[in-house]
Design a protein around this motif. Sequence first.
Motif: not given
Length: 552
Positions: A380-385, A407-408, A433-434
């Motif tokens: 999904p686009a809502e991510r934290v990498v 997100g990073f 939420g991610r």
Amino acid sequence: MLVREAIGRTLHDLGVRTVFGVVGSGNFHFTDALVRAGARFVAARNEGGASVMADAYSRMSDEVAVLSLHQGCGYTNALTGIGEAAKSRTPLLVVTAEAPEPTSNFFIDQQAMAEALGAVALRVRSPRTALDDVTRAYELCARERRTVVLNVPIDVQDEPLPEGARAVARPAVGEPRPAAADVAAFARLLRSARRPVFVAGRGARTSGGREALIALAERSGALLATSAVARGLFHDQEWSIDVSGGFSTPLAAELIAGADLIVGWGCALNMWTMRHGRLIADDATVVQVDLERTAIGRVRPVDLGLWGSVAETAADTLDTLAALGEERATGYRTPATAARIAAEGSWKQVPYQDESTGSGAGGGTIDPRTLTVELDRLLPAERVVSVDSGNFLGYPSMYLDVPDHYGFCFTQAFQSVGLGLSTAIGAALAQPGRLPVAACGDGGFLMGISELETVVRLGLPMLVVVYNDSMYGAEVHHFGPEEPDLSTVTFPDTDIAAIARGYGCEALTVRTPEDLGPLKAWLAEPGGRPLVIDAKTASTEGAWWLKEAFGH
């Protein structure tokens, strides 16, 4: 009330809501007081993991996080994470017990160690000054974005707080703004620039920084880039060329090297961000804006330095340009440049020779680019990498899109291997939420594997991707051409998927894109067990960013 209880209550009153650590006898009571006041305690399996979690949490939440440590050995276990935070100017408050007597087994010079790491070292000096000492430490973190180590002597903890003890009121001090003459000089440089590029760093990840830079760049015709740590800041902008430096796409490197004006906004313009200076043309003008005065010109000479925060400096410059009656400049923002950014602006648009070997009786490997491109398509686009350090790190850093600068999470100032999993835990708690994604090499993952139990215990729906090439790839590819014996940095294949199942995770072994099929089912059931992907990756040569770093 004893001092130890007053410390916990005061921290909560100041705004601390999350504390990380490993509890021992020395830090039990002030941690307990903080939790009873209403804070959340996140128990790590090792102080090293706890320090990295706290660092990442602060970066991704804009809160002052607290790290609670036992004296002596508990403190030394956490030093790598504290060093990373200090180098990154993370607002992290380390509250550590301290053995006051040299005869104690736990006695070491904790203050000197903190200062050696670049942190601010303070101490709870006495029961009468305790509240003021704690408040001062917190305010240094919050107002100056510093990592502070607050030593709390064991004997002081156990004393009663005297009547009338209080914190000294300190007036709020505004951030510096550049002199009007400097802003005017900067405005003149922008007016005359034909190919300006803005490079935003960590210092631009502050309130109003992004919006102010976008507005000024639009007025001056500048392209927008970031350092690696600020990746995602301009993700939704048409004129963004993503990351400047070792991670730059060929197009971004070409455009930055062709700039006649480069402006570093809260960015050191160091060897990583400027490829040892090769991204700065000989005739380019260089401007640096920074809140830390000593940072200006520290890495390389600049033509103009502006001491001030990013948001205020950009806003003042925009006002100056407006007062001069200047029309919006075209600058680098031409139709031809826009077309190239649309066609070549992402690493996923850069052709490559797929080095996957497929699967077979003897096992096969998957090209890390092929793996990461497919992951980017599925997730999904809502991510934290969050990424660990190693030869692999450029692939998840650049082939996985992120929605914004929250997100990073890039804990690479110290460039230590083994921080990735703990980084992802802190980031996940800050951005619940991610989808949290931890990208690790096999070496770094095994270094920090104790915190996999923390992921399971906390119920985090985390995806852990292990780029498993059975080696310390950075060393193999750096020394490989010259060193015939690489046995010190190569290892037998490890069944990481089996180990992950033992911790209570779901797990996949991936050698082809088709092996990622079960990931779809896992993603369809949010809130399930963490998933660890043991990706058997091809590793025939050093990654492009390593060649840039060591091939200069």
